[in-house]
Write an enzyme that holds these catalytic residues in place. Sequence first.
Site, short mmCIF file in Angstrom:
data_model
loop_
_atom_site.label_atom_id
_atom_site.label_comp_id
_atom_site.label_asym_id
_atom_site.label_seq_id
_atom_site.Cartn_x
_atom_site.Cartn_y
_atom_site.Cartn_z
N GLU A 109 -2.74 0.56 -6.22
CA GLU A 109 -1.76 -0.70 -6.14
C GLU A 109 -0.60 0.76 -4.78
O GLU A 109 -0.68 1.29 -5.92
CB GLU A 109 -0.93 -0.84 -7.14
CG GLU A 109 -2.87 -1.23 -8.62
CD GLU A 109 -3.03 -2.70 -7.34
OE1 GLU A 109 -2.17 -3.37 -7.34
OE2 GLU A 109 -4.80 -2.90 -7.00
N CYS A 157 8.16 -0.09 -4.85
CA CYS A 157 7.17 -1.00 -4.61
C CYS A 157 7.14 -2.40 -4.70
O CYS A 157 7.33 -3.23 -2.83
CB CYS A 157 5.43 -1.27 -5.07
SG CYS A 157 5.81 -1.26 -6.35
#
Length: 520
Positions: free
Chosen positions: A283, A317
């Site tokens: 991820e 993120c």
Amino acid sequence: MEFKNESIRDYSLEKERSAIRSALDSIPKSLPFQIPISIGRKEKFSENRISHKNPWAPELNVTDVSLSNGNDLEEAIQISKKNWYQWKERPQEDRSRLFLQAAEKLINKKDFIIAVCIWETGKHITEAEIEFAEAVDFCRYYAMIATEKLSPQKTILLGEDNLYYYQPKGIVGCISPWNFPMAIFTGMCVGPLVVGNIVIAKPAEETSATAYEIAKCFWEVGIPKEVFHFLPGLGSEIGEAIVTHPEVSIINFTGSRDVGLSILRSASVVSPKQSIIKKVICELGGKNAMIVDADADLDVAIQSILPSAFGFQGQKCSALSRLYVHKDCYQKLKDRLIDAMDGLLVGSPLDFENRVGPVIHKESFLRLTKIQKENETFIIGKTSAIPTKGYYISPSLYEPPMGSNMWKAEIFGPLLSMQKISSFSEGIHLVNDSEYALTCGVISRNPNHVMEAKLKIDVGNLYINRGITGAIVNRQPFGGGKLSGTGAKAGGPDYLNLFVEGRTFTENTMRQGFSRDTIQ
Ligand code: NAD
């Protein structure tokens, strides 16, 4: 049992502030935290150590972290192999119960854990509160879905019994980032553990103390130390050792794109001693955008942009870094945004009024300062009042030309770029013109445009008329596509499937007689 998200305290109320205030005040007398290596029942301190400095008062070392190495990993793996059977054969209900208890244990230590996280990261109290709730949610949610969604399936026909069931994969290396050291560390470890795997947890160098506090909660409720090891240290050392070890089945990685892609390359090499195909869950970063439509409610736009771009100093993120605004409202929004940014309070998170704190460390500070200098000619607004001591970066707004790296690379800091668009469709085209595909926002009152966005925008998490960060467990499973990740969707119904493999038993029950001598 019905899943409910953990509640969030309202820090605008004085009564909610006192407990966290005393926890925050209690930290300096314990600094630096000594972080050990935990392998099975043994805890030890190594000679090789690193420290992490407090982001708003860098003269203070927050941690003194023992660095683990390949030998420690080998020892942890040998201990795990001897003890795995008992853990994986334990009824799912028992393992799930332990993680429900872990959630309660976290809550008992909430103020202290949040305080440690703030001292390590410089995160604002409200952001830390939300992150803590997410950690609790991960424990409860994964514990619950493990019993509901992974139950065996029987198909019985005349003369044939079939059983389809799941079993854990084995050893999972969990390599986590520093920016969500409570939630991401917890979620990445609970997922594989609750379904019966062994976990080697490698926290980020910057946030080993927060991760260690969480690991202690797990052990204290009885999650066996023999199957949950804590190996702090350097990514280039213990991180790589985990990735290349022939017996590590799954690498559960969250972090930067460069590191993630290098892990994918290393894990694809099958060593001579290896008898498994490694799975890598990656991820990674984002280059997240928002489109502000011609008819957008600009109040909603400003309220959505500010926390998405500057919350936790843009170090998420999911943070907003590309803003595409329709020409009909461009100037108005730009003026309002510049004014709003100048009013942002930047300073230490110990003062709850401040909205934006320091960035994580000197390296980030220097990297972001360099980007600011390189883009000086394109700056159109910034927060002018920032402290001079500590790693503070002014939240800044730019109008860079097309093709500039500001539109392409993940910045991971409070720097936002904006650009005028002539139509909503142009906005969609620009959003999709990225190697990343994590989050995106649309501010619009036009139902056709909202529908068009849902159909055409290629991201993992699309948000309409709100901010683009802060996904909530169960409500908004989180994770991206393209080079943002493998789409693990943390906090969603499919997450646990990543850590198990299906097995099928088929038995012919139409016996052709039986052999008397085999019956005791
Ligand atoms: P990073 O990649 O520098 O480090 C992440 C982890 O990997 C750390 O524990 C580090 O020690 C380890 N590591 C470093 N080099 C390694 C190697 N060669 N082998 C094995 N492990 C290694 O990332 P970071 O700075 O900690 O975190 C920020 C990044 O994480 C940003 O790019 C952000 O977008 C991303 N992120 C993504 C998500 C998501 O869900 N997609 C969530 C949070 C953060």
